[in-house]
Design a protein around this motif. Structure first.
Motif, PDB file in Angstrom:
ATOM      1  N   GLU A  59       0.828  -1.202   0.000  1.00 54.51           N
ATOM      2  CA  GLU A  59       0.000   0.000   0.000  1.00 54.51           C
ATOM      3  C   GLU A  59       0.866   1.258   0.000  1.00 54.51           C
ATOM      4  OE1 GLU A  59      -2.437  -0.721   3.422  1.00 54.51           O
ATOM      5  OE2 GLU A  59      -4.002  -1.706   2.231  1.00 54.51           O
ATOM      6  N   ILE A  62       2.001   1.866  -3.506  1.00 55.04           N
ATOM      7  CA  ILE A  62       0.919   2.454  -4.300  1.00 55.04           C
ATOM      8  C   ILE A  62       0.768   3.941  -4.002  1.00 55.04           C
ATOM      9  CG2 ILE A  62      -1.592   2.465  -4.623  1.00 55.04           C
ATOM     10  CD1 ILE A  62      -1.439  -0.626  -4.462  1.00 55.04           C
ATOM     11  N   GLU A  63       0.866   4.300  -2.730  1.00 53.85           N
ATOM     12  CA  GLU A  63       0.785   5.721  -2.366  1.00 53.85           C
ATOM     13  C   GLU A  63       1.933   6.506  -2.997  1.00 53.85           C
ATOM     14  OE1 GLU A  63      -1.622   7.438  -0.827  1.00 53.85           O
ATOM     15  OE2 GLU A  63      -2.753   5.562  -0.834  1.00 53.85           O
ATOM     16  N   LYS A  66       1.143   7.082  -6.637  1.00 53.01           N
ATOM     17  CA  LYS A  66       0.210   8.205  -6.769  1.00 53.01           C
ATOM     18  C   LYS A  66       0.953   9.539  -6.671  1.00 53.01           C
ATOM     19  CE  LYS A  66      -3.741   5.932  -4.576  1.00 53.01           C
ATOM     20  NZ  LYS A  66      -4.625   5.979  -3.384  1.00 53.01           N
ATOM     21  N   GLU A 125      -1.885   0.422 -15.687  1.00 54.42           N
ATOM     22  CA  GLU A 125      -2.105  -0.525 -14.587  1.00 54.42           C
ATOM     23  C   GLU A 125      -0.765  -0.949 -13.989  1.00 54.42           C
ATOM     24  OE1 GLU A 125      -5.314  -3.586 -14.547  1.00 54.42           O
ATOM     25  OE2 GLU A 125      -3.586  -4.934 -14.575  1.00 54.42           O
ATOM     26  N   THR A 127       1.160  -3.363 -11.100  1.00 50.20           N
ATOM     27  CA  THR A 127       1.030  -4.568 -10.281  1.00 50.20           C
ATOM     28  C   THR A 127       2.195  -4.596  -9.302  1.00 50.20           C
ATOM     29  OG1 THR A 127       0.001  -5.750 -12.114  1.00 50.20           O
ATOM     30  CG2 THR A 127       0.837  -7.076 -10.292  1.00 50.20           C
ATOM     31  N   LEU A 145      -0.822  -6.830  -5.502  1.00 48.17           N
ATOM     32  CA  LEU A 145      -1.851  -5.805  -5.545  1.00 48.17           C
ATOM     33  C   LEU A 145      -1.827  -5.130  -6.905  1.00 48.17           C
ATOM     34  CD1 LEU A 145      -1.602  -3.862  -2.145  1.00 48.17           C
ATOM     35  CD2 LEU A 145      -3.281  -5.557  -2.802  1.00 48.17           C
ATOM     36  N   LYS A 146      -2.979  -4.773  -7.395  1.00 52.77           N
ATOM     37  CA  LYS A 146      -3.057  -4.060  -8.677  1.00 52.77           C
ATOM     38  C   LYS A 146      -3.653  -2.687  -8.423  1.00 52.77           C
ATOM     39  CE  LYS A 146      -3.218  -7.945 -11.683  1.00 52.77           C
ATOM     40  NZ  LYS A 146      -3.244  -8.172 -13.094  1.00 52.77           N
ATOM     41  N   TYR A 147      -3.128  -1.731  -9.190  1.00 48.84           N
ATOM     42  CA  TYR A 147      -3.600  -0.352  -9.080  1.00 48.84           C
ATOM     43  C   TYR A 147      -3.665   0.231 -10.477  1.00 48.84           C
ATOM     44  CZ  TYR A 147      -3.712   4.614  -7.971  1.00 48.84           C
ATOM     45  OH  TYR A 147      -4.050   5.936  -7.906  1.00 48.84           O
ATOM     46  N   ARG A 148      -4.775   0.853 -10.802  1.00 47.30           N
ATOM     47  CA  ARG A 148      -4.942   1.449 -12.125  1.00 47.30           C
ATOM     48  C   ARG A 148      -5.137   2.956 -11.969  1.00 47.30           C
ATOM     49  NH1 ARG A 148      -9.120  -1.375 -15.503  1.00 47.30           N
ATOM     50  NH2 ARG A 148      -7.369  -2.762 -15.814  1.00 47.30           N
ATOM     51  N   ILE A 149      -4.422   3.693 -12.804  1.00 48.73           N
ATOM     52  CA  ILE A 149      -4.548   5.146 -12.832  1.00 48.73           C
ATOM     53  C   ILE A 149      -5.474   5.501 -13.985  1.00 48.73           C
ATOM     54  CG2 ILE A 149      -3.334   7.310 -13.226  1.00 48.73           C
ATOM     55  CD1 ILE A 149      -0.886   6.014 -11.997  1.00 48.73           C
TER      56      ILE A 149
END
Length: 151
Positions: A59, A62-63, A66, A125, A127, A145-149
């Motif tokens: 996490e 991911i932050e 961002k 995306e 990962t 974890l996956k995160y999409r912008i």
């Protein structure tokens, strides 16, 4: 006052050797079972702690993604962006380097458990993959974890 004296009809004076050995065996089985149960419980607790730390670190990555996208998107979208990568001290670093093996505090360390972080990107995306040696030291645990912008 009358004192009663127990008469041993067969000359018994105490427990036999067989009775003592059976009692020791029963107590040993009970203590052994308690040890195994406690050990498994401790391993399960430690495994859950490691999973929790891995999630916290993912996490955090991911932050940081961002933040990079908001401030310097070329760092991860530009032609010079490393792939796969991890983010250390706010900057992308090529994954697989010792820098991407961090401890529970997210600091590069040689102390186990080391969480090996790798972030892959396909389009918008990301990962986040983490691997670490589990509490037994025999297996590898993993988290993804996956995160999409969205533009």
């Amino acid at each position: 006052m009358l004192m009663f004296k127990r008469e041993n009809s067969r000359g018994e004076r105490g427990d036999s050797l067989v009775e003592v050995l059976i009692a020791i065996a029963v107590v040993s089985l009970i203590l052994g079972g308690a040890y195994v149960t406690t050990n498994r419980s401790l391993q399960a607790t430690r495994s859950a702690q490691e999973q929790s730390v891995a999630l916290k670190l993912a996490e955090s990555q991911i932050e940081q993604i961002k933040n990079i996208v908001a401030t310097t998107p070329d760092a991860i979208f530009g032609p010079a962006a490393p792939s796969p990568f991890c983010i250390i001290a706010g900057a992308p670093v090529l994954a697989g380097t010792p820098t991407c093996a961090v401890n529970a505090n997210g600091v590069t360390s040689g102390v186990e458990p080391k969480y090996n972080i790798s972030i892959g990107r396909v389009g918008n995306e990301f990962t986040v993959n983490e691997t670490w040696t589990d509490v037994s030291g025999r297996n590898t645990d993993a988290l993804k974890l996956k995160y999409r912008i969205y533009p």
